[in-house]
Design an enzyme around this catalytic site. Structure first.
Site, PDB file in Angstrom:
ATOM      1  N   LYS A 159      12.702  -1.044  -5.363  1.00 43.51           N
ATOM      2  CA  LYS A 159      12.945  -2.017  -4.289  1.00 43.51           C
ATOM      3  C   LYS A 159      12.152  -1.642  -3.048  1.00 43.51           C
ATOM      4  O   LYS A 159      11.535  -2.485  -2.408  1.00 43.51           O
ATOM      5  CB  LYS A 159      14.442  -2.018  -3.938  1.00 43.51           C
ATOM      6  N   ASN A 160      12.180  -0.367  -2.703  1.00 39.70           N
ATOM      7  CA  ASN A 160      11.459   0.090  -1.522  1.00 39.70           C
ATOM      8  C   ASN A 160       9.952  -0.087  -1.679  1.00 39.70           C
ATOM      9  O   ASN A 160       9.276  -0.526  -0.752  1.00 39.70           O
ATOM     10  CB  ASN A 160      11.783   1.566  -1.244  1.00 39.70           C
TER      11      ASN A 160
HETATM   12  C1  W6P Z   1       7.572   2.835   1.267  1.00 36.85           C
HETATM   13  C2  W6P Z   1       8.851   3.399   1.851  1.00 36.85           C
HETATM   14  C3  W6P Z   1       9.494   3.932   0.602  1.00 36.85           C
HETATM   15  C4  W6P Z   1      10.696   4.572   0.424  1.00 36.85           C
HETATM   16  C5  W6P Z   1      11.081   4.955  -0.862  1.00 36.85           C
HETATM   17  C6  W6P Z   1      10.275   4.696  -1.947  1.00 36.85           C
HETATM   18  C7  W6P Z   1       9.059   4.044  -1.771  1.00 36.85           C
HETATM   19  C8  W6P Z   1       8.676   3.664  -0.498  1.00 36.85           C
HETATM   20  N1  W6P Z   1       7.526   3.015  -0.090  1.00 36.85           N
HETATM   21  O1  W6P Z   1       6.672   2.301   1.917  1.00 36.85           O
END
Ligand code: W6P
Length: 380
Positions: free
Chosen positions: A239-240
């Site tokens: 998701k992030n």
């Molecule tokens: C992003 C911020 C983040 C947090 C966790 C996992 C992937 C990502 N990518 O830009």
């Protein structure tokens, strides 16, 4: 009787960590009576430690209406299990016990947003300073980790001995001895895709490679694990990555760079690396991503019971810290590395050998109140 006396009594015992191996072994030839005898003590021990630690939380937080509610529900569950203290494991008692555990599981199912609300109530009453923030970070990690352990034990008992069936027939309760990591990543991606598309977002493609450097070179990467935990971790990370990519290139971009996932099984660790080209995160922001109440996206809308409406793409800021707790729960880890201006790499490590995957539980006698000392840093 006074409940606080009972808490004191049970907090004298140390929790007994289980391993994925011992859980599997018990699922194969364990008996409900043994599980009953173990759990009716173990649950009380773990709740007592949790309750003991809650006394060290800032009073300001403890006194919020939401926290009172939380403590009341833990007291209730504690009393319900305590009532089995002197009851022989006859068939009626065993049936009642299993039903009680199902009830407890449901009672605490949506308690995380209440912890989040307690934090917000505290913030509203007066700003939270850095020391308090550190203090809360420390305790929320411990409370939530304890909660993961308690729920795992309860789930296992109710799935093995109750009326519910596990998600897949090959599962031993909540554990899948042949958990297919690629499939979990694909499932999590499919759900995320559905979620984003419902909000009219298109998303980057998913590219997966997997390599088994431990068993047979050409075999699938499978692990002994709780698929629900792995799903939770991967879903949160995907998701992030997806959100960062979509936000960087904009809603009407022709194409997005894919999110790449590498899955490797070594002798000690199974690693899932998730790489995005979402523009990365500056180093000063990276560790903040794991702070409770830190979220880059707008807060989700909630109804009058503070339950999120629909499934928001971004949550209350508890997704990443809790995903990391799930990874750490069986001695794994979750870490992020970022190249600002380019993208982020997330690494999830899981113990390849189930006998090494033992619960990582807080020890309340060694509690140190905070990740940092009140004196602050000893470096400039
Ligand atoms: C992003 C911020 C983040 C947090 C966790 C996992 C992937 C990502 N990518 O830009």
């Amino acid at each position: 009787f006074k409940l606080s006396k009972q808490f004191e009594q049970y907090a004298r015992f140390q929790p007994t960590p289980v391993t994925l191996k011992s859980l599997i072994d018990f699922a194969v030839d364990g008996d409900i009576k043994d599980s009953y005898k173990f759990l009716r003590v173990e649950l009380l021990v773990r709740w007592s430690h949790m309750r003991k630690e809650m006394n060290y939380i800032p009073t300001r937080l403890l006194e919020t209406p939401s926290f009172q509610l939380i403590n009341k529900s833990y007291d209730q569950s504690f009393s319900e299990v305590l009532a089995f203290n002197n009851i022989e494991p006859n068939p009626t008692a065993l049936r009642n016990f299993t039903e009680t555990l199902v009830g407890i599981r449901r009672r605490h199912a949506d308690i995380i947003p209440i912890f989040a609300r307690a934090y917000m109530e505290m913030d509203k009453a007066g700003p939270i300073d850095l020391i308090e923030k550190n203090h809360l970070q420390y305790f929320y990690d411990r409370i939530f980790m304890n909660r993961i352990g308690i729920r795992t034990l309860i789930y296992q008992h109710t799935l093995l001995f109750g009326n519910e069936l596990p998600q897949h027939p090959q599962q031993a309760g909540i554990i899948d001895p042949y958990c297919d990591v690629v499939r979990i990543v694909q499932d999590a991606y499919a759900t995320a895709k559905h979620l984003f598309e419902r909000a009219s977002y298109r998303i980057p493609a998913l590219e997966i490679t997997s390599h088994n450097a431990c068993d047979n070179e050409n075999s699938h990467v499978t692990i002994v694990y709780i698929p629900a935990h792995l799903y939770h971790i991967v879903f949160e990370l995907l998701k992030n990555s997806l959100r960062a990519t979509v936000e960087r290139y904009g809603l009407d971009a022709k194409e997005y760079p894919p999110v790449r996932v590498h899955i490797v099984k070594g002798h000690e660790d199974v690693t899932i690396a998730i790489a995005d080209r979402g523009g990365g995160v500056p180093r000063s922001k990276l560790s903040q991503l794991f702070h409770y109440m830190y979220s880059t996206a707008p807060k989700p809308q909630t109804d009058s019971n503070n339950v999120a409406k629909g499934t928001p793409i971004a949550g209350f800021g508890y997704g990443l810290p809790i995903a990391r707790l799930y990874a750490k729960y069986f001695q794994g880890n979750l870490s992020l590395a970022s190249v600002e201006g380019m993208g982020t790499w997330a690494y999830v490590s899981i113990k390849a050998e189930p006998a090494n995957a033992s619960e990582h539980l807080p020890i309340s006698s060694k509690m140190r109140y905070s990740y940092t000392t009140k004196k602050g840093s000893d470096w400039t």
